[in-house]
Design a protein around this motif. Structure first.
Motif, PDB file in Angstrom:
ATOM      1  N   THR A  84      28.392   5.511 -39.743  1.00  0.00           N
ATOM      2  CA  THR A  84      28.765   6.577 -38.827  1.00  0.00           C
ATOM      3  C   THR A  84      29.933   7.340 -39.418  1.00  0.00           C
ATOM      4  OG1 THR A  84      28.094   5.228 -36.989  1.00  0.00           O
ATOM      5  CG2 THR A  84      29.467   7.083 -36.459  1.00  0.00           C
ATOM      6  N   LEU A  94      26.957  12.106 -34.648  1.00  0.00           N
ATOM      7  CA  LEU A  94      26.251  11.135 -33.838  1.00  0.00           C
ATOM      8  C   LEU A  94      26.716  11.257 -32.387  1.00  0.00           C
ATOM      9  CD1 LEU A  94      26.464   7.933 -36.085  1.00  0.00           C
ATOM     10  CD2 LEU A  94      24.518   9.479 -35.812  1.00  0.00           C
ATOM     11  N   THR A  95      25.838  10.980 -31.465  1.00  0.00           N
ATOM     12  CA  THR A  95      26.197  10.997 -30.056  1.00  0.00           C
ATOM     13  C   THR A  95      26.868   9.677 -29.693  1.00  0.00           C
ATOM     14  OG1 THR A  95      24.076  10.068 -29.394  1.00  0.00           O
ATOM     15  CG2 THR A  95      24.225  12.482 -29.537  1.00  0.00           C
ATOM     16  N   SER A 122      24.425   6.940 -29.565  1.00  0.00           N
ATOM     17  CA  SER A 122      23.956   6.529 -30.893  1.00  0.00           C
ATOM     18  C   SER A 122      24.977   5.618 -31.568  1.00  0.00           C
ATOM     19  CB  SER A 122      23.700   7.758 -31.773  1.00  0.00           C
ATOM     20  OG  SER A 122      22.657   8.556 -31.252  1.00  0.00           O
ATOM     21  N   LYS A 158      24.963   2.230 -29.920  1.00  0.00           N
ATOM     22  CA  LYS A 158      23.734   1.534 -30.312  1.00  0.00           C
ATOM     23  C   LYS A 158      23.909   0.910 -31.678  1.00  0.00           C
ATOM     24  CE  LYS A 158      18.719   2.143 -30.611  1.00  0.00           C
ATOM     25  NZ  LYS A 158      17.580   3.101 -30.456  1.00  0.00           N
ATOM     26  N   LYS A 159      24.558   1.635 -32.601  1.00  0.00           N
ATOM     27  CA  LYS A 159      24.817   1.094 -33.929  1.00  0.00           C
ATOM     28  C   LYS A 159      25.779  -0.087 -33.863  1.00  0.00           C
ATOM     29  CE  LYS A 159      23.960   5.223 -36.741  1.00  0.00           C
ATOM     30  NZ  LYS A 159      23.155   4.595 -37.805  1.00  0.00           N
ATOM     31  N   THR A 172      25.714   1.511 -24.371  1.00  0.00           N
ATOM     32  CA  THR A 172      24.787   2.603 -24.665  1.00  0.00           C
ATOM     33  C   THR A 172      24.180   3.141 -23.379  1.00  0.00           C
ATOM     34  OG1 THR A 172      24.236   1.680 -26.840  1.00  0.00           O
ATOM     35  CG2 THR A 172      22.661   3.236 -25.884  1.00  0.00           C
TER      36      THR A 172
END
Length: 286
Positions: free
Chosen positions: A52, A70-71, A74, A77-78, A85
């Protein structure tokens, strides 16, 4: 901050796989015999595990949709936090996507969400689980396009950014991510540094006015910002030559809880009387 303190803090903020509850005052105590406030050890996720990018910039202040980043969902989630999330995809999440370009960096405040037990990772203070938390997501990149160093590179250890919510009417030296049981997780992807900062739920102060600061260094920097004791307003020091981004932190005023805010302030003041806040002030001024 003196060289020894800087070295000790960087050692304390080394990458780990899971957040732990080691107190920042144990770190500071190696330099000063007096303890400092609680600050959980940060988790820095190697890019090999997740990728990221965060961006910080210089010069002017601008605001635009950060479609290229990235949102928040996102990012979480990573970080393998499915519960968080879901929270960032829920109705209580606030999408901001504001970018400020200062001192060679572009800093983007992507969003914030607050609530009870909205992360699958526990946060603790003195072995007590902290249930009610705020989570802010920011991104930092260099204005000239030079990639931020990967977490596996030696140059990564030279980076130091302080990200914290601040409260209008409350001295930032006493009320910041350190005193609010904060920690963070970050990783680099495509040359951008992404950081997830968490602390105690700041929504209880929604009727005061809230900010998010992003500055260089490991601690709140009094030289980077002005605090007007009369009005309670916090502002950027336009003469500061380093990074000192400052965002308005939009939170629904209806979520304010004056009684909880008063109790929280009492806790902070009690910590001050025990000498913790005074030690932080000394550290900031040194």
């Amino acid at each position: 901050m003196n060289k020894d303190l800087d070295t000790l803090l960087k050692q304390a903020l080394a990458p780990t796989k899971e957040p732990d509850d080691r107190l920042n005052k144990k770190i500071m105590g190696q330099v000063k015999e007096t303890d400092i406030m609680n600050m959980k050890k940060v988790r820095k996720i190697p890019a090999a595990a997740i990728a990221t990018v965060f961006v910080i910039a210089t010069g002017s202040l601008t605001a635009y949709a950060s479609w290229k980043y990235l949102t928040p969902e996102s990012i979480t989630k990573k970080l393998n936090d499915s519960r968080l999330t879901d929270a960032f995809q829920g109705k209580d999440a606030v999408s901001i996507n504001e970018t400020q370009t200062i001192a060679g960096y572009q800093v983007t405040f992507l969003g914030i969400v607050s609530g009870k037990d909205i992360s699958q990772y526990e946060s603790k203070s003195n072995q007590e689980i902290l249930h009610d938390r705020s989570y802010c997501v920011t991104a930092v990149k260099r204005e000239d396009g030079t990639p931020m160093p990967d977490t596996s590179e030696d140059a990564y250890s030279d980076l130091s950014f302080f990200v914290s919510p601040l409260i209008k009417g409350y001295d930032p030296v006493d009320y910041n991510v350190f005193t609010m049981h904060g920690n963070y997780t970050e990783f680099v992807e495509n040359g951008i540094l992404y950081r997830l900062t968490e602390c105690d739920n700041v929504e209880i102060f929604a009727d005061h006015g809230l900010y998010l600061c992003v500055c260089d260094g490991w601690l709140y920097n009094q030289e980077a910002y002005h605090y007007n004791e009369a009005s309670g307003v916090i502002s950027r020091n336009e003469n500061y030559t380093g990074l000192n981004a400052l965002f308005q932190l939009p939170v629904d005023v209806s979520k304010a809880d004056p009684r909880a805010a008063a109790d929280y302030r009492t806790c902070i003041e009690e910590s001050e009387t025990e000498g913790e806040a005074d030690t932080q002030k000394d550290a900031i001024k040194s």
